[in-house]
Design an enzyme around this catalytic site. Structure first.
Site, PDB file in Angstrom:
ATOM      1  N   ASN A  41      13.079  -1.846   0.280  1.00  0.00           N
ATOM      2  CA  ASN A  41      12.005  -1.069   0.899  1.00  0.00           C
ATOM      3  C   ASN A  41      11.237  -0.314  -0.182  1.00  0.00           C
ATOM      4  O   ASN A  41      11.803   0.150  -1.183  1.00  0.00           O
ATOM      5  CB  ASN A  41      12.510  -0.149   2.019  1.00  0.00           C
ATOM      6  N   GLU A  43       8.505   2.676  -0.214  1.00  0.00           N
ATOM      7  CA  GLU A  43       7.807   3.674   0.593  1.00  0.00           C
ATOM      8  C   GLU A  43       6.541   4.145  -0.112  1.00  0.00           C
ATOM      9  O   GLU A  43       6.253   3.762  -1.255  1.00  0.00           O
ATOM     10  CB  GLU A  43       8.774   4.831   0.902  1.00  0.00           C
ATOM     11  N   CYS A  52       9.211  -2.530   4.526  1.00  0.00           N
ATOM     12  CA  CYS A  52      10.646  -2.745   4.715  1.00  0.00           C
ATOM     13  C   CYS A  52      11.207  -3.754   3.712  1.00  0.00           C
ATOM     14  O   CYS A  52      10.480  -4.616   3.189  1.00  0.00           O
ATOM     15  CB  CYS A  52      10.921  -3.274   6.127  1.00  0.00           C
ATOM     16  N   GLU A  54      13.161  -6.286   4.325  1.00  0.00           N
ATOM     17  CA  GLU A  54      13.066  -7.661   4.830  1.00  0.00           C
ATOM     18  C   GLU A  54      11.676  -8.236   4.557  1.00  0.00           C
ATOM     19  O   GLU A  54      11.527  -9.412   4.214  1.00  0.00           O
ATOM     20  CB  GLU A  54      13.350  -7.691   6.329  1.00  0.00           C
ATOM     21  N   CYS A  85      14.508  -3.828  11.615  1.00  0.00           N
ATOM     22  CA  CYS A  85      13.667  -3.159  12.612  1.00  0.00           C
ATOM     23  C   CYS A  85      12.961  -4.212  13.463  1.00  0.00           C
ATOM     24  O   CYS A  85      12.973  -5.411  13.154  1.00  0.00           O
ATOM     25  CB  CYS A  85      12.658  -2.242  11.919  1.00  0.00           C
ATOM     26  N   CYS A  88      10.412  -6.405  11.663  1.00  0.00           N
ATOM     27  CA  CYS A  88      11.009  -7.360  10.726  1.00  0.00           C
ATOM     28  C   CYS A  88      11.749  -8.480  11.456  1.00  0.00           C
ATOM     29  O   CYS A  88      11.844  -9.595  10.938  1.00  0.00           O
ATOM     30  CB  CYS A  88      11.925  -6.637   9.738  1.00  0.00           C
TER      31      CYS A  88
HETATM   32  N1  THU Z   1      13.914   0.038   6.607  1.00  0.00           N
HETATM   33  C1  THU Z   1      13.992  -1.223   6.102  1.00  0.00           C
HETATM   34  O1  THU Z   1      13.654  -1.456   4.924  1.00  0.00           O
HETATM   35  N2  THU Z   1      14.432  -2.216   6.903  1.00  0.00           N
HETATM   36  C2  THU Z   1      14.813  -2.036   8.196  1.00  0.00           C
HETATM   37  O2  THU Z   1      15.019  -3.011   8.912  1.00  0.00           O
HETATM   38  C3  THU Z   1      15.012  -0.675   8.715  1.00  0.00           C
HETATM   39  C4  THU Z   1      14.242   0.370   7.980  1.00  0.00           C
HETATM   40  C5  THU Z   1      13.410   1.112   5.743  1.00  0.00           C
HETATM   41  C6  THU Z   1      12.026   1.586   6.088  1.00  0.00           C
HETATM   42  C7  THU Z   1      12.028   2.981   5.507  1.00  0.00           C
HETATM   43  O3  THU Z   1      11.656   2.884   4.136  1.00  0.00           O
HETATM   44  C8  THU Z   1      13.483   3.413   5.588  1.00  0.00           C
HETATM   45  O4  THU Z   1      14.241   2.234   5.833  1.00  0.00           O
HETATM   46  C9  THU Z   1      13.760   4.407   6.701  1.00  0.00           C
HETATM   47  O5  THU Z   1      13.264   3.967   7.916  1.00  0.00           O
END
Ligand code: THU
Length: 134
Positions: A41, A43, A52, A54, A85, A88
């Site tokens: 991920n 941000e 994300c 994925e 999520c 994804c």
């Molecule tokens: N996140 C992911 O990278 N993948 C997921 O399937 C769940 C959430 C990340 C997004 C964000 O940077 C952090 O987790 C908190 O939500």
């Protein structure tokens, strides 16, 4: 063999850029060729622009010239299962069949394996538009 994929996801988690949530996630997908593509991920100070793990791994798959994936691993911290999520799940579904295994991992290793079709049942996909995906 899922061990290499699990390790790739855990290694990717360590590379995450997650200064805001402090919730690092790593993902790895195996392309139909057998090659492994990882992502983390990433941000952003403008929160909705974050990406994300994925999604990052899928970008690497496509950049690698592949559009089919046959196995997935996701790794995250904490006691809860870090499953993909909703968005994804749909992104994975674009390139994967319902039977594709999604390995849910913690920092210590594999915790549980589920089928993509169980994470996103009755999904909409490329076939609805005449494509050959899924
Ligand atoms: N996140 C992911 O990278 N993948 C997921 O399937 C769940 C959430 C990340 C997004 C964000 O940077 C952090 O987790 C908190 O939500």
């Amino acid at each position: 063999m899922s061990a290499d994929l699990v390790q790739a996801a855990i290694a990717a988690m360590a590379k995450a850029y997650a200064p805001y949530s402090k919730f690092p996630v790593g993902a790895a997908v195996r392309g139909a060729s057998g090659a492994v593509y990882a992502g983390c991920n990433v941000e952003n100070a403008a929160y909705p622009q974050g990406c994300c793990a994925e999604t990052s791994a899928i970008s690497a798959l496509v950049l690698g010239g592949e559009t089919r994936l046959v196995e997935v691993a996701v790794a995250g911290p904490g006691d809860h299962l870090v499953t993909p999520c909703g968005g994804c799940r749909q992104r994975l579904r674009e390139f994967a069949a319902d039977a594709v295994k999604v390995h849910i991992c913690g920092p210590e290793g594999l915790r549980r394996t589920v089928a993509l079709g169980d994470l996103l049942p009755l999904s909409f996909g490329p076939q609805h538009l005449g494509g050959e995906g899924g």
